[in-house]
Design a protein around this motif. Structure first.
Motif, PDB file in Angstrom:
ATOM      1  N   ASP A  32       0.929  -1.066   0.192  1.00 13.71           N
ATOM      2  CA  ASP A  32      -0.057   0.173   0.633  1.00 13.71           C
ATOM      3  C   ASP A  32       0.433   0.984  -0.354  1.00 13.71           C
ATOM      4  O   ASP A  32       0.501   2.543   0.351  1.00 13.71           O
ATOM      5  N   LEU A  33       1.677   1.253  -0.735  1.00 11.42           N
ATOM      6  CA  LEU A  33       2.527   1.991  -0.551  1.00 11.42           C
ATOM      7  C   LEU A  33       2.850   3.123  -1.705  1.00 11.42           C
ATOM      8  O   LEU A  33       2.661   4.629  -1.032  1.00 11.42           O
ATOM      9  N   PHE A  34       1.622   3.467  -2.302  1.00 12.04           N
ATOM     10  CA  PHE A  34       1.265   4.156  -3.668  1.00 12.04           C
ATOM     11  C   PHE A  34       0.095   4.450  -3.912  1.00 12.04           C
ATOM     12  O   PHE A  34      -0.935   4.691  -4.278  1.00 12.04           O
ATOM     13  N   THR A  35      -0.484   3.511  -2.235  1.00 10.21           N
ATOM     14  CA  THR A  35      -2.298   3.951  -2.268  1.00 10.21           C
ATOM     15  C   THR A  35      -2.837   4.797  -2.499  1.00 10.21           C
ATOM     16  O   THR A  35      -3.947   5.176  -2.949  1.00 10.21           O
ATOM     17  N   ASP A  36      -2.522   6.260  -2.249  1.00 13.50           N
ATOM     18  CA  ASP A  36      -2.701   7.449  -2.049  1.00 13.50           C
ATOM     19  C   ASP A  36      -2.526   8.441  -3.770  1.00 13.50           C
ATOM     20  O   ASP A  36      -3.185   9.474  -3.475  1.00 13.50           O
ATOM     21  N   ILE A  37      -2.134   7.505  -4.754  1.00 13.31           N
ATOM     22  CA  ILE A  37      -1.894   8.470  -5.558  1.00 13.31           C
ATOM     23  C   ILE A  37      -2.929   7.340  -6.895  1.00 13.31           C
ATOM     24  O   ILE A  37      -2.774   6.724  -7.443  1.00 13.31           O
ATOM     25  N   ASP A  38      -3.635   8.345  -7.138  1.00 13.30           N
ATOM     26  CA  ASP A  38      -4.601   7.919  -8.012  1.00 13.30           C
ATOM     27  C   ASP A  38      -4.362   8.394  -9.462  1.00 13.30           C
ATOM     28  O   ASP A  38      -4.607   9.618  -9.702  1.00 13.30           O
ATOM     29  N   LEU A  39      -3.526   7.749 -10.577  1.00  6.31           N
ATOM     30  CA  LEU A  39      -2.882   8.426 -11.868  1.00  6.31           C
ATOM     31  C   LEU A  39      -4.075   8.392 -12.805  1.00  6.31           C
ATOM     32  O   LEU A  39      -3.485   9.317 -13.932  1.00  6.31           O
ATOM     33  N   TYR A  40      -5.128   8.028 -12.419  1.00  6.24           N
ATOM     34  CA  TYR A  40      -6.618   8.325 -13.022  1.00  6.24           C
ATOM     35  C   TYR A  40      -7.224   9.279 -13.025  1.00  6.24           C
ATOM     36  O   TYR A  40      -8.715   8.934 -13.475  1.00  6.24           O
ATOM     37  N   SER A  41      -7.314   9.434 -11.041  1.00  8.84           N
ATOM     38  CA  SER A  41      -8.168  11.388 -10.342  1.00  8.84           C
ATOM     39  C   SER A  41      -8.361  12.559 -11.760  1.00  8.84           C
ATOM     40  O   SER A  41      -7.385  12.946 -12.663  1.00  8.84           O
ATOM     41  N   ASN A  42      -9.614  12.852 -12.063  1.00  6.27           N
ATOM     42  CA  ASN A  42     -10.158  14.134 -13.124  1.00  6.27           C
ATOM     43  C   ASN A  42      -9.757  15.183 -11.871  1.00  6.27           C
ATOM     44  O   ASN A  42      -9.703  16.420 -12.888  1.00  6.27           O
ATOM     45  N   ARG A  43      -9.113  14.797 -10.959  1.00  4.00           N
ATOM     46  CA  ARG A  43      -8.577  16.317 -10.585  1.00  4.00           C
ATOM     47  C   ARG A  43      -7.205  16.908 -11.347  1.00  4.00           C
ATOM     48  O   ARG A  43      -7.132  17.855 -11.335  1.00  4.00           O
ATOM     49  N   LEU A  44      -7.027  15.403 -11.787  1.00  2.00           N
ATOM     50  CA  LEU A  44      -5.378  15.940 -12.389  1.00  2.00           C
ATOM     51  C   LEU A  44      -5.616  16.660 -13.936  1.00  2.00           C
ATOM     52  O   LEU A  44      -4.704  16.907 -14.124  1.00  2.00           O
ATOM     53  N   GLY A  45      -6.817  16.530 -14.426  1.00  2.00           N
ATOM     54  CA  GLY A  45      -7.320  17.125 -15.464  1.00  2.00           C
ATOM     55  C   GLY A  45      -8.307  16.163 -16.443  1.00  2.00           C
ATOM     56  O   GLY A  45      -9.104  15.771 -15.283  1.00  2.00           O
ATOM     57  N   ALA A  46      -9.425  16.878 -17.171  1.00  2.00           N
ATOM     58  CA  ALA A  46      -9.959  16.453 -17.637  1.00  2.00           C
ATOM     59  C   ALA A  46     -10.390  15.918 -19.020  1.00  2.00           C
ATOM     60  O   ALA A  46      -9.545  16.137 -20.079  1.00  2.00           O
ATOM     61  N   GLY A  47     -10.140  14.690 -19.160  1.00  5.62           N
ATOM     62  CA  GLY A  47      -9.862  13.656 -20.271  1.00  5.62           C
ATOM     63  C   GLY A  47      -8.155  13.195 -19.907  1.00  5.62           C
ATOM     64  O   GLY A  47      -7.461  13.380 -18.925  1.00  5.62           O
ATOM     65  N   ASP A  48      -8.340  11.667 -20.529  1.00  8.75           N
ATOM     66  CA  ASP A  48      -6.755  11.037 -20.884  1.00  8.75           C
ATOM     67  C   ASP A  48      -6.049  11.670 -20.740  1.00  8.75           C
ATOM     68  O   ASP A  48      -4.320  11.766 -19.751  1.00  8.75           O
ATOM     69  N   GLN A  49      -6.087  12.462 -21.659  1.00 12.02           N
ATOM     70  CA  GLN A  49      -4.721  13.337 -22.151  1.00 12.02           C
ATOM     71  C   GLN A  49      -4.015  14.163 -20.919  1.00 12.02           C
ATOM     72  O   GLN A  49      -2.956  14.304 -20.823  1.00 12.02           O
ATOM     73  N   LYS A  50      -4.808  15.363 -20.966  1.00 12.99           N
ATOM     74  CA  LYS A  50      -4.539  16.618 -19.575  1.00 12.99           C
ATOM     75  C   LYS A  50      -4.139  15.418 -18.338  1.00 12.99           C
ATOM     76  O   LYS A  50      -3.395  15.980 -17.703  1.00 12.99           O
ATOM     77  N   GLN A  51      -4.444  14.311 -18.182  1.00 11.96           N
ATOM     78  CA  GLN A  51      -4.412  13.796 -16.316  1.00 11.96           C
ATOM     79  C   GLN A  51      -2.980  13.423 -16.833  1.00 11.96           C
ATOM     80  O   GLN A  51      -1.777  13.929 -15.782  1.00 11.96           O
ATOM     81  N   SER A  52      -2.614  12.747 -18.262  1.00 10.13           N
ATOM     82  CA  SER A  52      -1.297  12.092 -17.798  1.00 10.13           C
ATOM     83  C   SER A  52      -0.403  12.905 -18.310  1.00 10.13           C
ATOM     84  O   SER A  52       0.506  12.964 -18.018  1.00 10.13           O
ATOM     85  N   ASP A  53      -0.864  14.271 -18.810  1.00  9.75           N
ATOM     86  CA  ASP A  53       0.372  15.207 -19.402  1.00  9.75           C
ATOM     87  C   ASP A  53       0.910  16.014 -17.709  1.00  9.75           C
ATOM     88  O   ASP A  53       1.934  16.145 -17.514  1.00  9.75           O
ATOM     89  N   THR A  54      -0.074  15.739 -16.742  1.00 13.06           N
ATOM     90  CA  THR A  54       0.035  16.635 -15.693  1.00 13.06           C
ATOM     91  C   THR A  54       1.145  15.368 -14.943  1.00 13.06           C
ATOM     92  O   THR A  54       1.930  16.303 -14.036  1.00 13.06           O
ATOM     93  N   ILE A  55       0.900  13.836 -15.088  1.00 15.78           N
ATOM     94  CA  ILE A  55       2.395  13.245 -14.354  1.00 15.78           C
ATOM     95  C   ILE A  55       3.731  13.714 -14.908  1.00 15.78           C
ATOM     96  O   ILE A  55       4.016  13.541 -14.734  1.00 15.78           O
ATOM     97  N   SER A  56       3.401  13.043 -16.024  1.00 22.56           N
ATOM     98  CA  SER A  56       4.214  13.653 -17.069  1.00 22.56           C
ATOM     99  C   SER A  56       5.765  15.047 -16.721  1.00 22.56           C
ATOM    100  O   SER A  56       6.221  15.317 -16.581  1.00 22.56           O
ATOM    101  N   HIS A  57       4.320  15.885 -16.467  1.00 25.86           N
ATOM    102  CA  HIS A  57       5.256  17.139 -16.395  1.00 25.86           C
ATOM    103  C   HIS A  57       5.782  17.467 -14.917  1.00 25.86           C
ATOM    104  O   HIS A  57       6.698  17.349 -14.739  1.00 25.86           O
ATOM    105  N   LEU A  58       5.591  16.797 -13.984  1.00 23.85           N
ATOM    106  CA  LEU A  58       5.736  16.231 -12.359  1.00 23.85           C
ATOM    107  C   LEU A  58       6.520  14.878 -12.488  1.00 23.85           C
ATOM    108  O   LEU A  58       7.852  15.816 -11.532  1.00 23.85           O
ATOM    109  N   ILE A  59       6.422  14.524 -13.223  1.00 25.74           N
ATOM    110  CA  ILE A  59       7.554  13.894 -13.317  1.00 25.74           C
ATOM    111  C   ILE A  59       9.321  14.660 -14.099  1.00 25.74           C
ATOM    112  O   ILE A  59      10.775  13.730 -13.249  1.00 25.74           O
TER     113      ILE A  59
END
Length: 207
Positions: A133-160
């Motif tokens: 459960d080390l990463f259980t609090d990280i939702d890589l598919y959360s709508n809070r990251l952006g509207a739609g798959d691409q924006k969500q993925s872009d947010t995580i990519s930017h953070l990486i």
């Protein structure tokens, strides 16, 4: 072992990472993303350096050099022996394509795949009860990251990409605990409360 010319200390990186997420969620939420991704980088970087040391009995000049050496070693007939040895030392094994170094390169090349990052998280959690459960609090598919798959993925990519600027392995030994305390101290005021989360603290103190 800072690999980039614009390498920063972790506190600066955490602040910049918070800027990426601050408009999308409150501090108590983005704290989890920052800590989780920082910790995965720490595990991955430590792993690559340990692998390189097992192969050459020295530290690599860069993480990229270590990753290349790891890929080459996996093609050798003694690959399984190396995996067993590193698993015994670290309690986990990371595939080359799931290392943070590989994710950061993909992010810079606009080819980052968050499904792979989720797979990497799952592999670590399942590798040993220590990481459950080390990463259980990280939702890589959360709508809070952006509207739609691409924006969500872009947010995580930017953070990486931003977190990759931190040189974790040449920093203070208490770097993960310090990162946690910093996030609590600096960002809790944004939610109007300062809550002590002992569960999170204990997670990162174990390593």
């Amino acid at each position: 072992m800072a690999e980039q010319e614009n390498s920063k200390d972790l506190i600066s990186v955490l602040w910049s990472g918070a800027d990426i997420l601050r408009s999308k969620m409150d501090a108590n939420e983005y704290k989890d993303y920052l800590l989780g991704i920082v910790f995965y980088k720490y595990l991955s970087d430590s792993f690559l350096i340990r692998v390189y040391d097992l192969i050459y009995d020295e530290k690599p000049e860069t993480l990229k050099v270590a990753l290349d050496a790891y890929r080459e070693a996996l093609e050798d007939e003694s690959a399984e022996e190396l995996k067993d040895e590193i698993n015994s030392a670290c309690h986990y094994v990371i595939d080359p394509d799931l290392t943070y170094t590989c994710f950061a390169d993909a992010a810079r090349n606009n080819s980052f795949n968050r499904e792979q990052l989720q797979k990497a998280f799952n592999n670590i959690e399942q590798s040993d009860p220590l990481f459950a459960d080390l990463f259980t609090d990280i939702d890589l598919y959360s709508n809070r990251l952006g509207a739609g798959d691409q924006k969500q993925s872009d947010t995580i990519s930017h953070l990486i990409k931003e977190i990759d600027k931190a040189d974790l392995l040449n920093s203070d030994a208490e770097i993960l605990g310090n990162a946690y305390e910093y996030l609590i101290g600096q960002f809790a005021s944004e939610t109007g409360k300062k809550r002590e989360n002992s569960t999170h603290r204990k997670r990162y103190q174990k390593f």
